[in-house]
Scaffold this active site. Structure first.
Site, mmCIF file in Angstrom:
data_model
loop_
_atom_site.group_PDB
_atom_site.id
_atom_site.type_symbol
_atom_site.label_atom_id
_atom_site.label_comp_id
_atom_site.label_asym_id
_atom_site.label_seq_id
_atom_site.Cartn_x
_atom_site.Cartn_y
_atom_site.Cartn_z
ATOM 1 N N HIS A 54 -10.588 -0.507 -18.881
ATOM 2 C CA HIS A 54 -11.255 -1.270 -17.835
ATOM 3 C C HIS A 54 -12.758 -1.321 -18.111
ATOM 4 C CE1 HIS A 54 -7.809 -0.613 -14.684
ATOM 5 N NE2 HIS A 54 -7.393 -1.135 -15.819
ATOM 6 N N GLU A 56 -15.451 -0.146 -16.633
ATOM 7 C CA GLU A 56 -16.261 1.068 -16.561
ATOM 8 C C GLU A 56 -16.128 1.900 -17.827
ATOM 9 O OE1 GLU A 56 -14.735 0.166 -12.333
ATOM 10 O OE2 GLU A 56 -14.059 -0.064 -14.406
ATOM 11 N N SER A 177 -0.713 -42.708 -19.393
ATOM 12 C CA SER A 177 -1.950 -42.160 -18.825
ATOM 13 C C SER A 177 -2.912 -41.630 -19.883
ATOM 14 C CB SER A 177 -1.610 -41.013 -17.859
ATOM 15 O OG SER A 177 -0.953 -39.960 -18.541
ATOM 16 N N ARG A 193 -7.308 -24.321 -17.427
ATOM 17 C CA ARG A 193 -5.984 -23.773 -17.760
ATOM 18 C C ARG A 193 -6.105 -22.317 -18.206
ATOM 19 N NH1 ARG A 193 -3.068 -28.140 -21.789
ATOM 20 N NH2 ARG A 193 -2.821 -29.873 -20.300
ATOM 21 N N THR A 205 7.038 -35.230 -15.612
ATOM 22 C CA THR A 205 5.879 -35.249 -16.506
ATOM 23 C C THR A 205 6.303 -34.934 -17.928
ATOM 24 O OG1 THR A 205 4.363 -34.637 -14.729
ATOM 25 C CG2 THR A 205 3.658 -34.157 -16.974
ATOM 26 N N ARG A 216 -5.732 -25.077 -26.025
ATOM 27 C CA ARG A 216 -6.034 -25.237 -27.446
ATOM 28 C C ARG A 216 -7.414 -25.856 -27.691
ATOM 29 N NH1 ARG A 216 -2.400 -28.812 -25.657
ATOM 30 N NH2 ARG A 216 -2.812 -31.046 -25.975
ATOM 31 N N GLY A 278 3.064 -34.785 -11.857
ATOM 32 C CA GLY A 278 3.054 -36.163 -11.406
ATOM 33 C C GLY A 278 2.942 -36.267 -9.903
ATOM 34 N N PRO A 279 2.955 -37.488 -9.366
ATOM 35 C CA PRO A 279 2.729 -37.680 -7.933
ATOM 36 C C PRO A 279 3.775 -37.035 -7.039
ATOM 37 C CG PRO A 279 3.334 -39.760 -9.013
ATOM 38 C CD PRO A 279 3.059 -38.775 -10.085
#
Length: 343
Positions: A54, A56, A177, A193, A205, A216, A278-279
């Site tokens: 961690h 610290e 798109s 992401r 999608t 990436r 998608g929608p």
């Protein structure tokens, strides 16, 4: 001798915590700076991958590598030092053993296994403890907004990402798109992401765009888990989302209950869920009130007829419209990045 500037050290620790993005999940992103009584930095570090040191401990190791004695020093940390044995020993014990005299903490840990116990253990050992002001505390919580969500609500922080035209279209009527936004916005989207423990989309999608949904375009130490909702079992065996790097899972029939899915992801240690869909699926998340933040890239073009950001249930009147507040509006290349949260 100049006294330590704890505000400057906290800002430095917050910048270190940011370096744990894409590395420390499911653990929180934490930064730590160790200061001498005259304000000199003796050591600094941030949380490593799960099961490793961690913040610290990293700062103590850094101070030792620099040849500095830390007895009587101050540890400035963005999140309360842990007090429980997980994959690693308690950080508060490491600070006590090192002879740290003071701990300045940005915000208390929301984990019920800690929740003030780390600070209490430090005080019991004679270590002076100070908490940061509200502005620093808010910044520290923001870095770990998903961790706080999982600890306090039992589910991830849900960020819904979309790329739209000026007239609010995400694609042509036939679903094409690529690309509404420019290269800078696409790279920026990969940085978001990277923050996520998991990226979620729907089978529609996948069938329309065959996306990879990995990170990436920016460097990352780990790939988020990729999830596809596929209630009718239509996933093509060769879909790119199923290919390395990283892990992908298909969520099949009977498992598309969104609140139950979020609860299960919380149990699996997912802090932030990044939805790129998608929608239909976007609309389902929005209609259910499950979106904590909208991340919208708006491109300076007009498409006309096309697909909307979300297919929402119809309203009886404008007064029923969901209200959002702008958190950010920033130019990214030729496009505009908008972040909004529910009012």
């Amino acid at each position: 001798m100049n006294p330590p500037d704890f505000h400057a050290a906290l800002r430095r620790a917050l910048s270190l915590a940011e370096q744990a993005v894409g590395l420390s999940d499911p653990n929180p992103r934490v930064g730590c700076v160790i200061l001498a009584p005259d304000g000199r930095e003796l050591g600094a570090g941030h949380t490593q991958a799960a099961g490793q040191a961690h913040a610290e401990v990293m700062a103590l190791r850094d101070a030792a590598a620099r040849g500095h004695e830390v007895r009587g020093a101050t540890a400035v940390v963005t999140l309360e030092p842990c007090s429980h044995h997980g994959r690693t020993p308690p950080c508060c014990d490491a600070l006590i053993a090192a002879g740290i005299a003071r701990v300045v903490c940005a915000v208390q840990d929301p984990n019920p296994q800690v929740a003030g116990q780390g600070l209490a253990r430090l005080r019991a050992a004679g270590v002076a403890v100070e908490l940061a002001d509200a502005a620093i505390a808010a910044a520290a919580q923001e870095i770990n907004i998903g961790f706080f969500s999982r600890m306090q609500r039992g589910r991830p922080f849900v960020r819904l990402k979309s790329a739209v035209s000026l007239d609010g279209r995400t694609a042509l009527p036939d679903g094409r798109s690529q690309w509404i936004t420019g290269e800078a916005a696409r790279a920026d989207g990969h940085a978001w992401r990277k923050r996520a423990g998991a990226v979620l989309t729907g089978i529609g999608t996948v069938l329309a765009d065959d996306p990879r949904l990995d990170v990436r375009l920016v460097p990352t130490a780990r790939q988020p888990l990729r999830l596809v909702l596929d209630p009718q079992g239509r996933m093509p065996a060769g879909a790119r989302v199923l290919q390395p790097p990283g892990e992908a899972r298909v969520i099949g029939p009977g498992r598309a209950d969104l609140p139950a899915l979020l609860a299960e992801l919380g149990r699996q240690g997912i802090n932030e869920l990044h939805v790129e869909a998608g929608p239909t699926l976007s609309g389902a998340f929005l209609d259910a009130g499950l979106v904590d933040e909208l991340l919208v890239y708006q491109a300076p073009l007009l498409i006309g007829e096309g697909r909307p950001l979300a297919a929402l249930a119809p309203l009886a009147g404008l007064e029923q419209a969901r209200r959002w507040r702008f958190v950010e509006a920033t130019a990214v290349g030729q496009d505009l990045r908008l972040r909004l949260r529910p009012m």
